[in-house]
Design a protein around this motif. Sequence first.
Motif, PDB file in Angstrom:
ATOM      1  N   TYR A  53     -22.426  23.601 -47.261  1.00  0.00           N
ATOM      2  CA  TYR A  53     -22.475  22.353 -46.482  1.00  0.00           C
ATOM      3  C   TYR A  53     -21.625  22.484 -45.235  1.00  0.00           C
ATOM      4  CZ  TYR A  53     -21.734  17.503 -45.141  1.00  0.00           C
ATOM      5  OH  TYR A  53     -21.656  16.332 -44.441  1.00  0.00           O
ATOM      6  N   ASP A  54     -22.194  22.090 -44.102  1.00  0.00           N
ATOM      7  CA  ASP A  54     -21.481  22.103 -42.831  1.00  0.00           C
ATOM      8  C   ASP A  54     -21.457  20.680 -42.298  1.00  0.00           C
ATOM      9  OD1 ASP A  54     -20.288  22.645 -40.431  1.00  0.00           O
ATOM     10  OD2 ASP A  54     -21.996  23.714 -39.584  1.00  0.00           O
ATOM     11  N   ASP A  57     -22.972  20.127 -38.756  1.00  0.00           N
ATOM     12  CA  ASP A  57     -24.370  20.464 -38.491  1.00  0.00           C
ATOM     13  C   ASP A  57     -25.197  19.183 -38.536  1.00  0.00           C
ATOM     14  OD1 ASP A  57     -26.816  21.605 -38.163  1.00  0.00           O
ATOM     15  OD2 ASP A  57     -26.852  22.613 -40.112  1.00  0.00           O
ATOM     16  N   ASN A  60     -29.419  19.582 -38.837  1.00  0.00           N
ATOM     17  CA  ASN A  60     -30.027  19.773 -40.159  1.00  0.00           C
ATOM     18  C   ASN A  60     -29.353  18.911 -41.215  1.00  0.00           C
ATOM     19  OD1 ASN A  60     -31.714  21.842 -39.132  1.00  0.00           O
ATOM     20  ND2 ASN A  60     -29.982  23.251 -39.253  1.00  0.00           N
ATOM     21  N   TYR A  61     -28.836  17.738 -40.816  1.00  0.00           N
ATOM     22  CA  TYR A  61     -27.989  16.954 -41.704  1.00  0.00           C
ATOM     23  C   TYR A  61     -28.593  16.615 -43.062  1.00  0.00           C
ATOM     24  CZ  TYR A  61     -25.981  12.893 -43.881  1.00  0.00           C
ATOM     25  OH  TYR A  61     -25.506  12.029 -44.796  1.00  0.00           O
ATOM     26  N   GLU A  63     -31.082  17.768 -44.875  1.00  0.00           N
ATOM     27  CA  GLU A  63     -31.452  18.931 -45.679  1.00  0.00           C
ATOM     28  C   GLU A  63     -30.215  19.741 -46.070  1.00  0.00           C
ATOM     29  OE1 GLU A  63     -32.858  18.489 -42.569  1.00  0.00           O
ATOM     30  OE2 GLU A  63     -34.698  17.522 -43.246  1.00  0.00           O
ATOM     31  N   ASN A  64     -29.284  19.890 -45.149  1.00  0.00           N
ATOM     32  CA  ASN A  64     -28.064  20.646 -45.399  1.00  0.00           C
ATOM     33  C   ASN A  64     -27.262  20.002 -46.533  1.00  0.00           C
ATOM     34  OD1 ASN A  64     -25.857  22.307 -45.183  1.00  0.00           O
ATOM     35  ND2 ASN A  64     -25.175  21.533 -43.212  1.00  0.00           N
ATOM     36  N   ARG A  67     -29.252  20.215 -49.978  1.00  0.00           N
ATOM     37  CA  ARG A  67     -29.220  21.566 -50.530  1.00  0.00           C
ATOM     38  C   ARG A  67     -27.845  21.859 -51.151  1.00  0.00           C
ATOM     39  NH1 ARG A  67     -30.969  23.981 -46.388  1.00  0.00           N
ATOM     40  NH2 ARG A  67     -28.957  24.344 -45.405  1.00  0.00           N
TER      41      ARG A  67
END
Length: 87
Positions: A53-54, A57, A60-61, A63-64, A67
Amino acid sequence: MNLFSRIGLGALLTVVTISTVYAQPVTQPTDPSAPKTRAQVRADLLEWLAAGYDPFDWINYPENAQRAGRIVAQRRAEQGNSSSTVQ
């Protein structure tokens, strides 16, 4: 002070000392809606970061985060299964 009050005071101090030594802190609340400690929140964040997780980011918030959430949930489930089989 007479002898009996000194003995009583010593016994009281002994009992208080022993009870504080054997007091068990609550490591995990039984109520899932109970607030988390600061250390628990930091540990959760480190788990999410380790899962990829970033927080910066934004492109791609969703989905990131989803995931990383699945990865963290899978790891916790594996830890729960492995600890129950070890006992």
